[in-house]
Design an enzyme around this catalytic site. Structure first.
Site, short mmCIF file in Angstrom:
data_model
loop_
_atom_site.label_atom_id
_atom_site.label_comp_id
_atom_site.label_asym_id
_atom_site.label_seq_id
_atom_site.Cartn_x
_atom_site.Cartn_y
_atom_site.Cartn_z
N LYS A 1 -10.89 -4.15 18.01
CA LYS A 1 -9.48 -4.55 18.14
C LYS A 1 -9.01 -4.58 19.58
CE LYS A 1 -8.29 -3.57 13.54
NZ LYS A 1 -7.26 -4.04 12.64
N ASN B 1 0.85 -1.20 0.00
CA ASN B 1 0.00 0.00 0.00
C ASN B 1 0.89 1.25 0.00
OD1 ASN B 1 0.57 0.74 2.86
ND2 ASN B 1 -0.36 -1.27 3.21
N1 CTP Z 1 -3.68 -3.81 11.87
C1 CTP Z 1 -2.98 -4.90 12.35
N2 CTP Z 1 -2.96 -6.05 11.66
C2 CTP Z 1 -3.65 -6.18 10.50
C3 CTP Z 1 -4.38 -5.06 10.01
C4 CTP Z 1 -4.36 -3.90 10.70
O1 CTP Z 1 -2.37 -4.78 13.40
N3 CTP Z 1 -3.61 -7.31 9.86
C5 CTP Z 1 -3.70 -2.58 12.67
C6 CTP Z 1 -3.12 -1.37 11.98
O2 CTP Z 1 -1.75 -1.24 12.25
C7 CTP Z 1 -3.91 -0.23 12.61
C8 CTP Z 1 -5.25 -0.85 12.91
O3 CTP Z 1 -5.03 -2.27 12.94
O4 CTP Z 1 -3.35 0.19 13.82
C9 CTP Z 1 -6.33 -0.57 11.93
O5 CTP Z 1 -5.87 -0.86 10.63
P1 CTP Z 1 -6.85 -0.65 9.39
O6 CTP Z 1 -6.16 -1.12 8.18
O7 CTP Z 1 -7.40 0.74 9.43
O8 CTP Z 1 -8.05 -1.60 9.83
P2 CTP Z 1 -8.50 -3.00 9.29
O9 CTP Z 1 -8.29 -3.99 10.36
O10 CTP Z 1 -7.84 -3.27 8.01
O11 CTP Z 1 -10.05 -2.77 9.13
P3 CTP Z 1 -10.87 -2.27 7.80
O12 CTP Z 1 -10.30 -3.04 6.65
O13 CTP Z 1 -12.25 -2.62 8.12
O14 CTP Z 1 -10.63 -0.81 7.70
#
Ligand code: CTP
Length: 398
Positions: free
Chosen positions: A341, A208
């Site tokens: 979370k 990303n």
């Molecule tokens: N995060 C994580 N592990 C993952 C995905 C995300 O620890 N596999 C953490 C990111 O570092 C961030 C938080 O979770 O602190 C939210 O990440 P985000 O990408 O915004 O959320 P998602 O879990 O991907 O939820 P969504 O796709 O519904 O936005």
């Protein structure tokens, strides 16, 4: 470092000019420098250039009545947060190691109640002499900190250790020494930053746009506030903050393993943009277009959720902070994410503009107390303010 003052003692050495550069770098970080220029030091740099850069009067004579009336040697050495000797000559080291006090510099060193950081600079044979080694050991035993000397060609034409550390190295050592008195001193912080890369084959990956800038700025701010900080970073192209323990990873699963290995910590800040999915199978060889001309279908599987795993795990940090990079319904989505979370705080931001890769950020801090909307500021300012809030929270809870 903002608002801190150092007392700089400039000894006599060709590398004294590097101290001028160091003073400038410190000024840009908000550190004020008061300087003592020894008689030998004044042979290499002028009081005028030092005074122009520090914006202060330069002290040089122990028995100057006007100096003593303005700021005596005791007050001079105690009003600073740190005493830095650069260049630290063999003579200054010997004086301090043995408690000599026959000029302003050595008197200030004897009278100070603050940490002393020395950046030695001398000829390689002097540095390796038995007496300098002995004095260094004595000084280290007394708690004096050292930065350098480095190896290389010296002004006298010889090679070996003895060159004064570079200004950037000395500034980093000063930051580290000053942070030992910061609000997070004695605490540990774990920060993640950047994207993760999930391999498709040896030449392709899923990733990303995360630049890592916000996470790096937070790690630097936590370190400056005194926390022993570990930064676990996905692949980014920015320089690591000095004084932070950096570990580079590539995939989400590597990031999870690195985080778990770095625990326990007092605070976790998950600023990384972790890839939610990875290709089911990463091919061992490059997938070739020319073989059968079939467009490959890449099956994705879900990556572990690092934040949720750590928040619900046995070594949960006292304060768990997640990020929510959203393009729609920013606050609503982030509030739901906080619950889902198990994070204490969520930093939400709208990434539909140019936040990713940019230098500014406008965040919302979501906690048990509700939502705070922070104004637009630089990522570095977000880091500093967040570190201050973290210190407030952890100290309140301690
Ligand atoms: N995060 C994580 N592990 C993952 C995905 C995300 O620890 N596999 C953490 C990111 O570092 C961030 C938080 O979770 O602190 C939210 O990440 P985000 O990408 O915004 O959320 P998602 O879990 O991907 O939820 P969504 O796709 O519904 O936005």
């Amino acid at each position: 470092m903002l608002g801190k003052t150092i007392l700089l003692i400039v000894g006599g050495g060709i590398s004294a000019y590097k101290s001028l550069e160091m003073v400038r770098a410190l000024a840009t970080r908000g550190v004020r420098t008061r300087a003592i220029l020894t008689k030998a030091g004044a042979e290499f740099v002028t009081p005028l250039s030092l005074s122009a850069l520090t914006g202060e009067k330069i002290y040089s004579d122990l028995f100057s009545l006007t100096d003593e009336a303005e700021m005596g040697h005791i007050q001079l050495s105690r009003s600073a947060d740190l005493v830095v000797v650069a260049p630290a000559t063999a003579d200054l080291m010997a004086k301090m190691a043995n408690g000599l006090a026959n000029d302003l510099a050595s008197t200030a060193l004897l009278a100070t109640d603050k940490k002393v950081l020395m950046a030695p600079a001398m000829n390689v044979r002097m540095w390796e002499s038995a007496s300098v080694k002995r004095n260094r050991a004595l000084l280290e035993k007394d708690g004096v900190l050292f930065v350098g000397p480095g190896d290389g060609e010296m002004a006298c034409g010889e090679f070996g250790p003895g060159r004064m550390a570079e200004p950037a190295e000395i500034v980093a050592a000063i930051e580290q020494a000053l942070s030992a008195s910061g609000p997070l001193a004695g605490m540990t912080a774990l920060v993640t930053a950047g994207p993760t890369r999930e391999p498709v084959d040896p030449v392709r990956f899923l990733a990303n746009h995360s630049s890592g800038k916000q996470g790096y700025a937070i790690a630097e701010a936590l370190m400056r506030a005194g926390a022993a900080t570990t930064l676990i970073s996905g692949p980014v192209s920015i320089a690591p903050p000095q004084g932070v323990k950096l570990q580079r990873v590539t995939t989400a699963r590597e990031m999870l393993a690195a985080c778990e290995a770095a625990l326990p910590a007092d605070v976790l800040v998950m600023a990384a943009a972790v890839s939610d999915w990875r290709p089911d199978i990463a091919a061992n060889s490059k997938i070739k277009k020319s073989v059968d001309r079939v467009v490959p279908l890449i099956k994705l599987v879900e990556n572990p959720d690092i934040l949720a795993t750590i928040a619900g795990g046995p070594h949960r940090p006292r304060l768990v902070i997640g990020f929510a990079a959203e393009t729609d319904d920013v606050v609503t989505n982030a509030v739901a994410k906080r619950g889902r979370k198990g994070a204490d705080w969520i930093i939400a931001n709208d990434v539909s503009g140019d936040v990713m890769g940019g230098d500014r950020n406008r965040i919302h801090l979501i906690s048990e107390a509700g939502t705070e909307d922070w104004p637009d500021m630089t990522k570095s300012e977000v880091g500093t303010q967040l570190a201050a809030r973290i210190a407030q929270k952890l100290k309140g809870a301690a």
